[in-house]
Design an enzyme around this catalytic site. Structure first.
Site, PDB file in Angstrom:
ATOM      1  N   LYS A 116       0.851  -1.263   0.016  1.00 19.58           N
ATOM      2  CA  LYS A 116      -0.102   0.132  -0.022  1.00 19.58           C
ATOM      3  C   LYS A 116       0.809   1.238  -0.148  1.00 19.58           C
ATOM      4  O   LYS A 116       2.051   1.078   0.502  1.00 19.58           O
ATOM      5  CB  LYS A 116      -0.979   0.164   1.238  1.00 19.58           C
ATOM      6  CG  LYS A 116      -2.226   0.957   1.112  1.00 19.58           C
ATOM      7  CD  LYS A 116      -3.041   0.201   0.037  1.00 19.58           C
ATOM      8  CE  LYS A 116      -4.638   0.676   0.300  1.00 19.58           C
ATOM      9  NZ  LYS A 116      -5.487  -0.428  -0.142  1.00 19.58           N
TER      10      LYS A 116
HETATM   11  N1  GLU Z   1      -7.125  -0.114  -3.010  1.00 15.07           N
HETATM   12  C1  GLU Z   1      -8.202  -1.442  -3.379  1.00 15.07           C
HETATM   13  C2  GLU Z   1      -8.070  -2.478  -2.174  1.00 15.07           C
HETATM   14  O1  GLU Z   1      -7.895  -1.811  -1.295  1.00 15.07           O
HETATM   15  C3  GLU Z   1      -7.539  -1.818  -4.667  1.00 15.07           C
HETATM   16  C4  GLU Z   1      -6.079  -2.482  -4.799  1.00 15.07           C
HETATM   17  C5  GLU Z   1      -5.801  -2.757  -5.970  1.00 15.07           C
HETATM   18  O2  GLU Z   1      -6.669  -2.939  -7.094  1.00 15.07           O
HETATM   19  O3  GLU Z   1      -4.597  -3.249  -6.425  1.00 15.07           O
HETATM   20  O4  GLU Z   1      -8.328  -3.304  -2.419  1.00 15.07           O
END
Ligand code: GLU
Length: 424
Positions: A116
């Site tokens: 993240k």
């Molecule tokens: N931000 C989204 C999540 O928390 C998507 C992550 C992604 O598509 O890599 O799952």
């Protein structure tokens, strides 16, 4: 001057998001007597990066923005996870979110680890040009971390396909055309059909699976959605299409309520023009706090972490909570909710639709062959549905909550991967 951090208003002061994530991890690990070496590997992120980004603002002054990227695990493949722009973003939160991505990807069976990123900034007070310069600076700072085979960012709170386009373009300027380095891109630049609604669609799918397992009738159910961003608004719209009555929705400005059911499509149009739900007059007003404790069948928290915590968990009246957001229930509130007999469909299952379609975007980019929206749904639905069934079965096997069952399912896959790698 660095951008000032604003604490998350509803942040549970006692447990940070990372501690909340670890508390669940260890509770699940205890149930399956997880070997200490797997615990050690999975409870600390592989890499933690802090970058300081000097960026020229529109008024000619320079401000330094603090950004993060945390790679929690690469055991199952390249790390995958979104980038968050919010004034309360800090390292602890990004670490928690990175861990959740590892468990989410392992649970649904995608060939990815978890990561993240985030930048501490308020996207609402930044111009489009400033956001572009900040995003490009962040991409340059992390150019050797990102990569289609190493670490693949995506949208999260406060970011969108425009931001992903800048990352794609800045990265490709340095390394040549590389659409697979980031997902959630605009359709014109290698994005996937169905990626925008994907997370809300997955929330709808898992909610409908739970409704079916519980033997409920959709037309008799009342749902409220807290958070009316991309995830919440799509979940509300798609659940309404399934015949469920959406009685309340809210965003950071407050909420709206109608016993008869809201017109979600009209609300989406209103928010598009107005920027928020504030001032919508075809329904009664309700606060976020009231919405969370309303008399309901289904509550979908789809905004930020820890909105349900020990201060309000006792007052929650919904019978089913589906976590559209990551970490909306603090770990301390879990036991209160459990004692009340409320079923929780946990974040790492309920909101996995986004990363599942991201995976297909990455596959399409790498093959140079693109699917229709129908093909995407046909590929993503069995993945989500199968994950739901496996978690439901694990819950029955261990007599535990859906949340711990989801963690167990993910941990077992990760532990097998770590064991097979044998690289200690
Ligand atoms: N931000 C989204 C999540 O928390 C998507 C992550 C992604 O598509 O890599 O799952």
């Amino acid at each position: 001057m660095a951008e000032v951090k604003t604490p998350m208003s509803s942040k549970d002061q006692k447990h940070s998001p990372f501690e909340s994530m670890l508390a669940r991890f260890h509770a699940a690990a205890d149930i399956i007597n997880l070997d200490q070496r797997f615990r050690d590997v999975l409870s600390a992120p592989e890499r933690t990066m802090i970058v300081n980004l000097p960026v020229k603002l529109d008024d000619g002054t320079t401000r330094v923005f603090e950004g993060y990227r945390v790679i929690h695990s690469t055991v199952m493949g390249p790390s995958k996870g979104g980038i968050r722009f919010a004034p309360f973003v800090d390292l602890d939160e990004v670490k928690a979110l990175a861990g959740w991505m590892t468990f989410k990807c392992a649970l649904v069976g995608l060939p990815y680890g978890g990561a993240k990123g985030g930048i501490t900034l308020n996207p609402k007070v930044r111009s489009e040009d400033e956001l572009e310069r900040i995003t490009r600076a962040y991409t340059r700072a992390l150019k050797d971390v990102f990569g289609e085979d190493s670490d693949i960012p995506a949208p999260d709170m406060g970011t969108n396909n425009r931001v992903m386009a800048w990352i794609f373009h800045e990265y490709s300027r340095i390394f040549g055309y590389t659409p697979g380095v980031v997902t959630g891109k605009p359709l014109h630049l290698g994005g996937s059909k169905g990626r925008v609604p994907a997370t809300g669609w997955g929330v709808m799918l898992t909610t409908m699976k739970a409704i079916e397992r519980l033997g409920w009738k959709p037309s008799e159910l009342r749902v409220a959605v807290q958070g009316f961003g991309n995830v919440g608004s799509w979940a509300a719209k798609l659940l309404q299409d399934q015949g469920v009555k959406v009685v309340a929705v809210s965003d950071h400005t407050g909420g709206v309520y109608s016993d008869e059911g809201l017109n979600v499509r009209e609300l989406v149009r209103y928010v598009k023009g107005n920027g928020s739900l504030a001032g919508y007059s075809n329904a009664s007003s309700i606060t976020n706090a009231e919405l969370l404790t309303m008399d309901l069948d289904i509550l979908i928290p789809a905004a930020i972490e820890n909105v349900i915590n020990p201060s309000n968990a006792n007052d929650v009246k919904a019978k089913l909570i589906v976590e559209g957001a990551n970490g909306p229930i603090s770990s301390e509130a879990d036991s209160i909710i459990q004692e009340k007999g409320i079923l929780i469909i946990p974040d790492i299952l309920a909101n996995a639709g986004g990363v599942t379609v991201s995976y297909f975007e990455w596959v399409q980019n790498r093959r140079g062959h693109y699917y229709s929206e129908e093909e995407i749904r046909e590929k993503a639905a069995p993945i989500m549905s199968d994950a739901f069934d496996r978690v439901w079965d694990k819950r029955e096997k261990h007599g535990c909550t859906m949340r711990l069952a989801a963690y167990i399912e993910a941990i077992e896959r990760l532990a097998t991967g770590i064991d097979l790698e044998g690289n200690f």
